[in-house]
Design a protein around this motif. Structure first.
Motif, short mmCIF file in Angstrom:
data_model
loop_
_atom_site.label_atom_id
_atom_site.label_comp_id
_atom_site.label_asym_id
_atom_site.label_seq_id
_atom_site.Cartn_x
_atom_site.Cartn_y
_atom_site.Cartn_z
N VAL A 195 3.82 36.98 -6.78
CA VAL A 195 2.84 37.33 -7.82
C VAL A 195 3.26 36.75 -9.16
O VAL A 195 2.41 36.43 -10.01
N ASP A 196 4.57 36.61 -9.38
CA ASP A 196 5.05 36.02 -10.63
C ASP A 196 4.71 34.54 -10.71
O ASP A 196 4.53 33.99 -11.81
N ILE A 197 4.66 33.87 -9.56
CA ILE A 197 4.30 32.45 -9.54
C ILE A 197 2.83 32.28 -9.94
O ILE A 197 2.47 31.38 -10.70
N TYR A 198 1.98 33.16 -9.44
CA TYR A 198 0.57 33.16 -9.85
C TYR A 198 0.47 33.34 -11.36
O TYR A 198 -0.24 32.58 -12.05
N LYS A 205 -3.51 19.86 -13.31
CA LYS A 205 -4.45 20.77 -12.67
C LYS A 205 -4.02 21.07 -11.24
O LYS A 205 -4.06 22.24 -10.80
N ALA A 206 -3.60 20.06 -10.51
CA ALA A 206 -3.17 20.26 -9.13
C ALA A 206 -1.95 21.17 -9.07
O ALA A 206 -1.82 22.02 -8.18
N PHE A 207 -1.06 21.01 -10.04
CA PHE A 207 0.15 21.83 -10.09
C PHE A 207 -0.20 23.30 -10.35
O PHE A 207 0.32 24.21 -9.70
N ILE A 208 -1.11 23.53 -11.32
CA ILE A 208 -1.55 24.90 -11.61
C ILE A 208 -2.20 25.52 -10.38
O ILE A 208 -1.92 26.68 -10.03
N LEU A 209 -3.04 24.76 -9.69
CA LEU A 209 -3.73 25.27 -8.51
C LEU A 209 -2.75 25.63 -7.39
O LEU A 209 -2.99 26.56 -6.62
N ARG A 210 -1.65 24.90 -7.30
CA ARG A 210 -0.60 25.26 -6.33
C ARG A 210 -0.06 26.65 -6.65
O ARG A 210 0.19 27.46 -5.75
N CYS A 211 0.14 26.91 -7.93
CA CYS A 211 0.74 28.18 -8.36
C CYS A 211 -0.19 29.37 -8.11
O CYS A 211 0.29 30.47 -7.83
N VAL A 212 -1.49 29.16 -8.23
CA VAL A 212 -2.44 30.28 -8.14
C VAL A 212 -3.16 30.33 -6.80
O VAL A 212 -4.15 31.05 -6.64
N GLN A 231 -3.39 30.88 -2.47
CA GLN A 231 -3.18 32.04 -1.61
C GLN A 231 -1.68 32.31 -1.46
O GLN A 231 -0.86 31.37 -1.43
N PRO A 232 -1.29 33.58 -1.34
CA PRO A 232 0.14 33.94 -1.31
C PRO A 232 0.95 33.15 -0.28
O PRO A 232 2.07 32.71 -0.58
N ARG A 233 0.41 32.94 0.91
CA ARG A 233 1.17 32.25 1.95
C ARG A 233 1.39 30.78 1.64
O ARG A 233 2.33 30.16 2.14
N GLN A 234 0.50 30.20 0.84
CA GLN A 234 0.65 28.79 0.46
C GLN A 234 1.35 28.63 -0.89
O GLN A 234 1.71 27.51 -1.27
N ARG A 235 1.57 29.72 -1.58
CA ARG A 235 2.14 29.66 -2.92
C ARG A 235 3.64 29.33 -2.85
O ARG A 235 4.38 30.00 -2.15
N PRO A 236 4.10 28.31 -3.58
CA PRO A 236 5.52 27.94 -3.51
C PRO A 236 6.40 28.89 -4.31
O PRO A 236 5.93 29.64 -5.17
N SER A 237 7.68 28.86 -4.00
CA SER A 237 8.66 29.64 -4.76
C SER A 237 8.97 28.92 -6.06
O SER A 237 8.61 27.76 -6.27
N ALA A 238 9.68 29.60 -6.94
CA ALA A 238 10.08 28.99 -8.21
C ALA A 238 10.97 27.77 -7.96
O ALA A 238 10.84 26.73 -8.61
N ALA A 239 11.89 27.89 -6.99
CA ALA A 239 12.79 26.77 -6.67
C ALA A 239 12.01 25.57 -6.16
O ALA A 239 12.31 24.42 -6.52
N GLU A 240 11.01 25.82 -5.33
CA GLU A 240 10.19 24.72 -4.81
C GLU A 240 9.41 24.04 -5.92
O GLU A 240 9.27 22.81 -5.95
N LEU A 241 8.90 24.83 -6.87
CA LEU A 241 8.16 24.24 -7.99
C LEU A 241 9.06 23.41 -8.89
O LEU A 241 8.64 22.38 -9.43
#
Length: 304
Positions: A216-219, A266-273, A275-285
């Motif tokens: 949720v923090d990544i979102y 924009k693509a990077f922001i959309l990755r962050c927001v 669906q939870p299962r597709q959302r990367p971790s902070a380390a991955e970002l």
């Protein structure tokens, strides 16, 4: 505004600033003093300017009115147990928590935290309207390093209320730090939490379901990045929390997303927001190509 009567520390000495203002409050040890300067305010907390007499540095004095929790003493107990751990967190991109105590007479919970000279990122971004994408990337990397530290901590710490008003900056050196950890939640190895808290514009859809993880923090970080780029609070087209809730839970993007002209951003922001299962971790970002390199010709953010 100067106080009419200087406060007296535990050692019996009166203390005042050069401008004549005395402490209006002193912590039980006599080390930290609070001025009347109001630096910020929230739903349950006010933040004042203050001073650490022992270290000779300015601090932020955070004060929570416990009346809001009077009907549920377990909330206060949980706050204490969480703060005990938060006080031990040490990271270059996390605002340091120095001390805390409950004032029974005033029914307040007080936090002494590190102060950042330039205030929060929201106000700093408004003050400096011409910011390069390169600078935004530098801020983003620091925020993600702070989140990675929290999320990989044992136990895992979820901020739950990350937004640009509680990310702070020392503008002279470009140092960014995550703050307002006093109401974060600490979860076990399952990394699952079950309580609702946050700022609606930045809350991930699953937060409303009260069953979520640290992602949720990544979102919220994605929404912070959107604000950094456009200088608009997400979903500011909505005039009520109910309308924000409806948009977020239906997957509708905020109108500000349409102002992001840089395709990679924009693509990077959309990755962050996503669906939870597709959302990367902070380390991955942090390893994402978008953040891993700076282009010298990145002269503007997306909102121009």
């Amino acid at each position: 505004m100067p106080s009419s009567s200087p406060a007296t520390c535990s050692n019996g000495h009166r203390v005042a600033r050069d401008d004549g203002e005395a402490f209006v409050e002193v912590d039980p040890t006599g080390r930290f003093g609070r001025y009347s300067d109001l630096l910020g305010t929230g739903a349950v907390k006010k933040v004042y300017g203050g001073f650490d007499q022992e270290e000779g540095r300015e601090i932020a004095w955070n004060q929570v009115r416990l009346r809001a929790f009077s009907s549920d003493p377990s909330v206060i107990e949980r706050l204490y147990s969480e703060i005990q751990l938060l006080k031990k967190l040490k990271n270059d991109n996390i605002i340091g928590l120095y001390s805390f105590w409950k004032d029974n007479e005033k029914n307040t919970l007080n936090f002494i935290t590190e102060a950042c000279a330039s205030g929060n990122l929201r106000e700093y971004r408004k003050k400096h309207r011409h910011v390069s994408l390169k600078a935004v990337k530098k801020w983003s990397r620091q925020i993600l390093k702070g989140l990675d530290y929290l999320h990989t901590h044992d136990p895992c710490v979820i901020h739950r209320d990350l937004n640009c008003s509680n990310i702070f900056i020392n503008g002279n050196i470009g140092k960014v730090k995550i703050g307002d950890l006093g109401l974060a939640t600490i979860v076990g190895k399952s990394h699952a939490a079950h309580s609702l808290l946050g700022t609606p514009e930045y809350m991930a859809p699953e937060l409303y379901e009260e069953d979520y993880t640290e992602l949720v923090d990544i979102y919220s970080f994605g929404m912070c990045l959107l604000e950094m780029a456009t200088m608009e609070i997400p979903y500011n087209e909505c005039d009520s929390i109910a309308k924000i809730y409806k948009k977020v839970t239906s997957g509708a993007q905020p109108q500000a997303m349409g102002k992001v002209r840089n395709k990679e951003l924009k693509a990077f922001i959309l990755r962050c927001v996503g669906q939870p299962r597709q959302r990367p971790s902070a380390a991955e970002l942090l390893n994402d190509p978008f953040l891993s390199q700076d282009d010298e010709d990145e002269s503007s953010t997306s909102s121009r």
